[in-house]
Scaffold this active site. Sequence first.
Site, short mmCIF file in Angstrom:
data_model
loop_
_atom_site.label_atom_id
_atom_site.label_comp_id
_atom_site.label_asym_id
_atom_site.label_seq_id
_atom_site.Cartn_x
_atom_site.Cartn_y
_atom_site.Cartn_z
N HIS A 1 29.21 60.13 73.67
CA HIS A 1 27.80 60.37 74.03
C HIS A 1 27.56 60.08 75.50
O HIS A 1 26.74 60.77 76.15
CB HIS A 1 26.90 59.50 73.15
CG HIS A 1 27.00 59.83 71.69
ND1 HIS A 1 26.81 61.11 71.20
CD2 HIS A 1 27.27 59.06 70.60
CE1 HIS A 1 26.96 61.11 69.88
NE2 HIS A 1 27.24 59.88 69.50
N LEU B 1 12.27 73.78 86.74
CA LEU B 1 12.86 73.97 85.42
C LEU B 1 12.12 73.09 84.43
O LEU B 1 11.85 71.92 84.72
CB LEU B 1 14.35 73.58 85.44
CG LEU B 1 15.06 73.47 84.08
CD1 LEU B 1 15.26 74.86 83.46
CD2 LEU B 1 16.39 72.74 84.21
N SER C 1 18.77 64.92 65.97
CA SER C 1 18.01 65.54 64.88
C SER C 1 17.50 64.48 63.92
O SER C 1 17.97 63.34 63.90
CB SER C 1 18.88 66.55 64.13
OG SER C 1 19.80 65.88 63.29
N ASP D 1 27.00 69.84 70.82
CA ASP D 1 27.81 69.33 69.72
C ASP D 1 29.23 69.01 70.19
O ASP D 1 29.75 69.67 71.09
CB ASP D 1 27.85 70.35 68.58
CG ASP D 1 28.35 69.73 67.29
OD1 ASP D 1 28.89 70.48 66.45
OD2 ASP D 1 28.21 68.51 67.11
#
Length: 627
Positions: free
Chosen positions: A411, A505, A439, A394
């Site tokens: 961004h 990962l 989201s 965020d």
Amino acid sequence: MRPSLVLPARTHRSSGIHDPLLRRGYEACRRATRARGEIEYAVSLLLPPPLRAATWALYGAGVTVDCLADTAQPSDTKGAGRAERLEAWISAFDADLRDGGSTDPVRRALIHTMLTWNLPPGFMHTQLEQLRLDVHGRAFTTWQEWRSYNSLVTTPFVLRAASLLMRVAGLSAEPEAIALGVPEAAVAWQAAADAVILTDALVDLSEDLADGHVPLPDEALDEAGVRRADLLDRRGSPAFEEMVRRLAARARGWLDRTPVPPVLHPAVGIALGAYTDLYRLRLKAAAEAPAALLHHRPALPAGARRRVLLPARARAALAWALFPFPVRPCPPPDPAGPPSWSAGPVEVRPLAAGAHPVAAERRPVVPPAPHPSGARPPRLPAGAVPRHVAIVMDGNGRWATARGLPRTEGHRAGADALADVVRGALEIGLKYLTVYAFSTENWKRPADELHALMHAVPREMRRITDGAEPLDVRVRWAGLRSRLPADVVGALVEAEQSTRDRTGLTLTVCLNYGGRAEITAAAAHLAQEAVAGRIDPASVSEHAFARHLHVPELPDVDLLVRTGGDQRTSNFLPWQTTYAELLFLDTPWPEVDRRDLWNAIEQYARRTRRYGSVPRIPTQARPAHRA
């Protein structure tokens, strides 16, 4: 009762719509659909009453708001008054949606449909964002810009309306998942939506010109030698007429590329077939009288229209009689309580080998380059490093705004931060890293920001999986396909395919993700399994439930980090973060690097985790040096 009122009254009774205010809303939507959507209204009559009413609400509410934004008042100045009225309606809709009801009849009908058919709360936001832009006129330079805008703002509404039909057929609620996982399906649906949008741009040209707006890209005008000023002055020409004929042929070609999927219920297939046939008629009418498009909206030829609809009505009625489908929409919750949402059936992704292109040559992975400062990860005892860290990334927009930069620059800087954090996760030995990239609520953002975010996804996937120094990172994707452009879906699936054998990962990218939607979709899928007799309801456990989540093998989150200063989890991984340690950082995400991840892991190692049992002794670690 007048004959014109018999059909809607019967539809309302059959759909269980008894509240007078709700009936008024559905009737207003029906009238708006009939007045504005000649094709949509005709096709809706081929559907059973519950679906028919839902179609009226979705289309009619859009028309109502569109008219609100388009209707000028004497006090309006350069669209300002219209913009204010539109914003007031959207604000009221958002508030009503949270309450699960409305005193406005149209909004009440729209919300009732969304609750009844389990449409997610962000369903209408792309449509409303389109209207925001249309108030001031939206200009496109190239066809690519036109199509990108459609894929992000206009097309999702078209596909979501179509998904209502898919549910009745017992299929996935996402049209992109049709055709048994064929990867070209999403592209075909996008082409069909583009055809509808281009057709409407042609037939609605006179109305757009009256608002001072040309809905076609400059590239189309330049190719035909047509001047924008001539169109705004309603001056026709042979070049304009030829342009209309060429564009009509292009739209027809797009329609012809999208056959009705053979797996649909026959009645649904008949309705979709009639829809495309009527649009072909509309294109033919536009191509035969192109000069008239400058002055009025052409009507469908009555005789040809009847030749499409009469047999379609007979065949649809027979299909519904022979193959009745149990249309059982979920009743909406009590408006006095909070609404509950479901995203529909669990996502189905075609991940079989060969289903999507992967890199022809897989280069060997390399260790991550060290941080430019020379900082190294802290040395922690075995077991002190969390297995799974999740991050709410965020603060990108606020970081950019504070520096006088566009939000899109935030961004881009955030993408650089993610690349460094991934390298730090590899260095410290983290096994699972999950990031909240986008989201389901983020669709409310401006279209330009959405475009930039979606454009960055394929680039960042290639950067992580196949860049100059491929890392030992396996990529997974959690989220919904719906509303995502085809190239973004392709990049995500290709990243999953091309990295599936990597073991260092596991990076899970939550894109178009909502935690409640994930849980309700899993519950719906589990219920379907129980109804089909494939699982005993008495044997349902947490583990059985977790198998139906987006990424079933994802372990519980040990540490949840949020940057940017806010202290909330924002619908992120509610199932997986039940026992997670929480850490909130004031640092905006673009300023974060691997050293912040290491410091967060050190804090985690010093915490006492009980899980309702005896606390363990916090681990002491050598701190990471931040140069």
